[in-house]
Write a protein that holds these residues in place. Sequence first.
Motif, PDB file in Angstrom:
ATOM      1  N   MET A  51       0.657  -1.111   0.125  1.00  0.00           N
ATOM      2  CA  MET A  51      -0.105   0.150  -0.001  1.00  0.00           C
ATOM      3  C   MET A  51       0.854   1.265  -0.050  1.00  0.00           C
ATOM      4  SD  MET A  51      -2.881   1.209   2.865  1.00  0.00           S
ATOM      5  CE  MET A  51      -3.771  -0.064   2.444  1.00  0.00           C
ATOM      6  N   ARG A  52       0.725   2.237  -0.848  1.00  0.00           N
ATOM      7  CA  ARG A  52       1.331   3.256  -0.989  1.00  0.00           C
ATOM      8  C   ARG A  52       1.199   4.097   0.238  1.00  0.00           C
ATOM      9  NH1 ARG A  52      -1.128   5.980  -5.304  1.00  0.00           N
ATOM     10  NH2 ARG A  52      -0.144   7.757  -4.664  1.00  0.00           N
ATOM     11  N   LYS A  53       2.202   4.904   0.894  1.00  0.00           N
ATOM     12  CA  LYS A  53       2.094   5.630   2.005  1.00  0.00           C
ATOM     13  C   LYS A  53       1.047   6.750   1.755  1.00  0.00           C
ATOM     14  CE  LYS A  53       6.935   4.560   3.356  1.00  0.00           C
ATOM     15  NZ  LYS A  53       8.330   5.250   3.665  1.00  0.00           N
ATOM     16  N   GLU A  54       1.306   7.476   0.835  1.00  0.00           N
ATOM     17  CA  GLU A  54       0.366   8.531   0.590  1.00  0.00           C
ATOM     18  C   GLU A  54      -1.124   8.167   0.562  1.00  0.00           C
ATOM     19  OE1 GLU A  54       2.534   7.550  -1.704  1.00  0.00           O
ATOM     20  OE2 GLU A  54       4.092   9.373  -1.465  1.00  0.00           O
ATOM     21  N   TYR A  55      -1.475   6.968   0.089  1.00  0.00           N
ATOM     22  CA  TYR A  55      -3.063   6.374  -0.016  1.00  0.00           C
ATOM     23  C   TYR A  55      -3.208   6.092   1.363  1.00  0.00           C
ATOM     24  CZ  TYR A  55      -6.973   3.355  -0.089  1.00  0.00           C
ATOM     25  OH  TYR A  55      -8.186   2.799  -0.304  1.00  0.00           O
ATOM     26  N   LEU A  56      -2.118   5.687   2.105  1.00  0.00           N
ATOM     27  CA  LEU A  56      -2.495   5.143   3.781  1.00  0.00           C
ATOM     28  C   LEU A  56      -2.954   6.329   4.564  1.00  0.00           C
ATOM     29  CD1 LEU A  56      -2.677   3.138   5.833  1.00  0.00           C
ATOM     30  CD2 LEU A  56      -0.060   3.310   6.010  1.00  0.00           C
ATOM     31  N   ILE A  57      -2.106   7.637   4.178  1.00  0.00           N
ATOM     32  CA  ILE A  57      -2.476   8.885   4.819  1.00  0.00           C
ATOM     33  C   ILE A  57      -3.767   9.183   4.618  1.00  0.00           C
ATOM     34  CG2 ILE A  57      -2.023  11.201   5.099  1.00  0.00           C
ATOM     35  CD1 ILE A  57       1.067  10.310   4.668  1.00  0.00           C
ATOM     36  N   TYR A  58      -4.353   9.218   3.386  1.00  0.00           N
ATOM     37  CA  TYR A  58      -5.481   9.503   2.911  1.00  0.00           C
ATOM     38  C   TYR A  58      -6.677   8.550   3.548  1.00  0.00           C
ATOM     39  CZ  TYR A  58      -9.901   9.492   0.064  1.00  0.00           C
ATOM     40  OH  TYR A  58     -11.142   9.766  -0.401  1.00  0.00           O
ATOM     41  N   LYS A  59      -6.445   7.234   3.563  1.00  0.00           N
ATOM     42  CA  LYS A  59      -7.497   6.289   4.146  1.00  0.00           C
ATOM     43  C   LYS A  59      -7.557   6.446   5.685  1.00  0.00           C
ATOM     44  CE  LYS A  59      -8.304   1.437   4.394  1.00  0.00           C
ATOM     45  NZ  LYS A  59      -8.485   1.235   5.782  1.00  0.00           N
ATOM     46  N   LEU A  60      -6.484   6.780   6.550  1.00  0.00           N
ATOM     47  CA  LEU A  60      -6.579   6.979   7.880  1.00  0.00           C
ATOM     48  C   LEU A  60      -7.309   8.256   8.149  1.00  0.00           C
ATOM     49  CD1 LEU A  60      -2.752   6.104   8.732  1.00  0.00           C
ATOM     50  CD2 LEU A  60      -5.080   5.023   9.674  1.00  0.00           C
ATOM     51  N   SER A  61      -7.056   9.540   7.232  1.00  0.00           N
ATOM     52  CA  SER A  61      -7.880  10.697   7.312  1.00  0.00           C
ATOM     53  C   SER A  61      -9.187  10.299   6.884  1.00  0.00           C
ATOM     54  CB  SER A  61      -7.121  11.621   6.464  1.00  0.00           C
ATOM     55  OG  SER A  61      -8.084  13.077   6.321  1.00  0.00           O
ATOM     56  N   ASP A  62      -9.636   9.665   6.050  1.00  0.00           N
ATOM     57  CA  ASP A  62     -10.954   9.427   5.691  1.00  0.00           C
ATOM     58  C   ASP A  62     -11.852   8.679   6.624  1.00  0.00           C
ATOM     59  OD1 ASP A  62     -13.161   9.563   3.455  1.00  0.00           O
ATOM     60  OD2 ASP A  62     -12.825   7.490   3.696  1.00  0.00           O
ATOM     61  N   GLU A  63     -11.012   7.710   7.600  1.00  0.00           N
ATOM     62  CA  GLU A  63     -11.737   6.939   8.366  1.00  0.00           C
ATOM     63  C   GLU A  63     -12.007   7.862   9.590  1.00  0.00           C
ATOM     64  OE1 GLU A  63      -8.976   3.791   9.306  1.00  0.00           O
ATOM     65  OE2 GLU A  63      -9.848   2.565   7.405  1.00  0.00           O
ATOM     66  N   VAL A  64     -11.169   9.065   9.883  1.00  0.00           N
ATOM     67  CA  VAL A  64     -11.457   9.766  10.922  1.00  0.00           C
ATOM     68  C   VAL A  64     -12.885  10.431  10.915  1.00  0.00           C
ATOM     69  CG1 VAL A  64     -10.888  12.174  11.875  1.00  0.00           C
ATOM     70  CG2 VAL A  64      -9.051  10.395  11.475  1.00  0.00           C
ATOM     71  N   LYS A  65     -13.562  10.587   9.579  1.00  0.00           N
ATOM     72  CA  LYS A  65     -14.867  11.040   9.593  1.00  0.00           C
ATOM     73  C   LYS A  65     -15.805  10.336  10.589  1.00  0.00           C
ATOM     74  CE  LYS A  65     -15.214  10.775   4.986  1.00  0.00           C
ATOM     75  NZ  LYS A  65     -15.629  10.842   3.748  1.00  0.00           N
ATOM     76  N   ASN A  66     -15.649   9.052  10.444  1.00  0.00           N
ATOM     77  CA  ASN A  66     -16.836   8.155  11.430  1.00  0.00           C
ATOM     78  C   ASN A  66     -16.217   8.310  12.936  1.00  0.00           C
ATOM     79  OD1 ASN A  66     -18.529   7.703   9.038  1.00  0.00           O
ATOM     80  ND2 ASN A  66     -16.989   5.983   8.424  1.00  0.00           N
ATOM     81  N   SER A  67     -15.061   7.961  12.974  1.00  0.00           N
ATOM     82  CA  SER A  67     -14.340   7.822  14.247  1.00  0.00           C
ATOM     83  C   SER A  67     -14.713   9.030  15.112  1.00  0.00           C
ATOM     84  CB  SER A  67     -12.799   7.402  14.331  1.00  0.00           C
ATOM     85  OG  SER A  67     -12.048   8.366  13.694  1.00  0.00           O
ATOM     86  N   CYS A  68     -14.698  10.249  14.662  1.00  0.00           N
ATOM     87  CA  CYS A  68     -14.681  11.456  15.437  1.00  0.00           C
ATOM     88  C   CYS A  68     -16.412  11.760  15.631  1.00  0.00           C
ATOM     89  CB  CYS A  68     -13.950  12.578  14.785  1.00  0.00           C
ATOM     90  SG  CYS A  68     -12.268  12.269  14.826  1.00  0.00           S
ATOM     91  N   LYS A  69     -17.162  11.134  14.919  1.00  0.00           N
ATOM     92  CA  LYS A  69     -18.586  11.627  15.036  1.00  0.00           C
ATOM     93  C   LYS A  69     -19.325  11.483  16.449  1.00  0.00           C
ATOM     94  CE  LYS A  69     -20.321  10.814  10.375  1.00  0.00           C
ATOM     95  NZ  LYS A  69     -21.192  10.038   9.251  1.00  0.00           N
TER      96      LYS A  69
END
Length: 448
Positions: A1-19
Amino acid sequence: MRKEYLIYKLSDEVKNSCKIPREAFTKYGVKRGLRNEDGTGVLVGLTNIGNVVGYERNDDGSLRPCPGRLYYRGYELDDLVSPLLKEKRFGFEEIAYLLLSGNLPDEEELTAFRELINENMPLDHRTIVHIIDLEGSNIMNILARCVLEMYTFDPNPDDISRDNLMRQSIELIAKFPTIIAYAYNIYRHSMQGSSLNIRHPRENMTIAENFLYMLKDEDFTELDARMLDLLLIIQAEHGGGNNSTFTVRVTSSTRTDTYSSIAAGIGSLKGPLHGGANIKAINMFHHLKEQISDWTNIDEIDTYLNRMLNKEAYDKTGLVYGIGHAVYTMSDPRAVELKKLAGELAKEKGMVKEYNFLKLIEQEGVKCVSAFRKTTKPICANLDFYSGFIYEMIGLPQEIYTPIFAMARIVGWTAHRIEELNFEGRRIIRPAYKNILEQKSYVPIKDR
């Protein structure tokens, strides 16, 4: 997995984990932002230093707006500032003595205190080299890093006895102007190609005069220096509940060292919702000067302010910067004082038209914001509405507006730190957060 994509994926998952649903705060009785339902601050401590009064309470507990008042050690701000204006003398060191000790100094004490400040203004050569190495960085960040570096030069950095805390406080108050002036001169040299000037502070000057001298050589008037002196006084303290002072008290309650605690306060003040707001207000003023053709036409001013409130003009945030305050209702006493100072300085600088236009924006801004929000609670201009205008008339660049705020507030920060570490019954500040997430069963990595 590309590091840039991993950063994006982690950031995207925050949308739900911070609700966290807004209604959950009401359900569990959480005071969001440490604010009560009526907008007042949650009472979390007691202090003998500053008192911020923006409203009074009726017998039934409801709020009653009142003219704003600010007290330093029991003295109303206007009672401290008015004699300085009348006598045309400098007073920041006098107010620093008052806030640190609880008492106004006599002439002998004030002279000795000023001498002590002047003795401590020069920087260690290693700090100067450090500032040069950080050229181009944000000046608030340079200030924080220099404060942390002072720990390494302190022969007794972790001692929290009263004597040592007072020594550290005086050194910080004395060195903030020098750090900020040097950092800006190096910034201007590296970013704007200007000549690099490092001027040593002079023994016969006040803090305000020395700061302008180190920054601008002789290119300032006595009125410039007195106005800066009064600005420092007005911004020196604002109770224990403002974000940066509370940050200093929270960190101090852990008994950490002075430099770590003050660096945390600097980080808090840097935020645009706290110390950085004056830049927002002056930039808005420049925009309005360009967009409004007749600076005396109330209808034209109102029309444009309402477009701003409807997110149709300027930065489309729906805000009129410098209007409104979390505590003050009918008036902000700091803005009242700054309005007087701005008027006096505008006469010397030939900027009376701009000053009158700014006063009209204040008048109409209060009216338009109140009507737009459909509120009966009085709204007033705050400290930031006039401070940037005064800085600009003195000839100070925006890069140091917030650092100057820190240069003033270091007095309040150190006074509150000393109090936090010396009152009886002190405890580490440790509020609670309730976790509302349901418990989960662990899933082995091969099954995820």
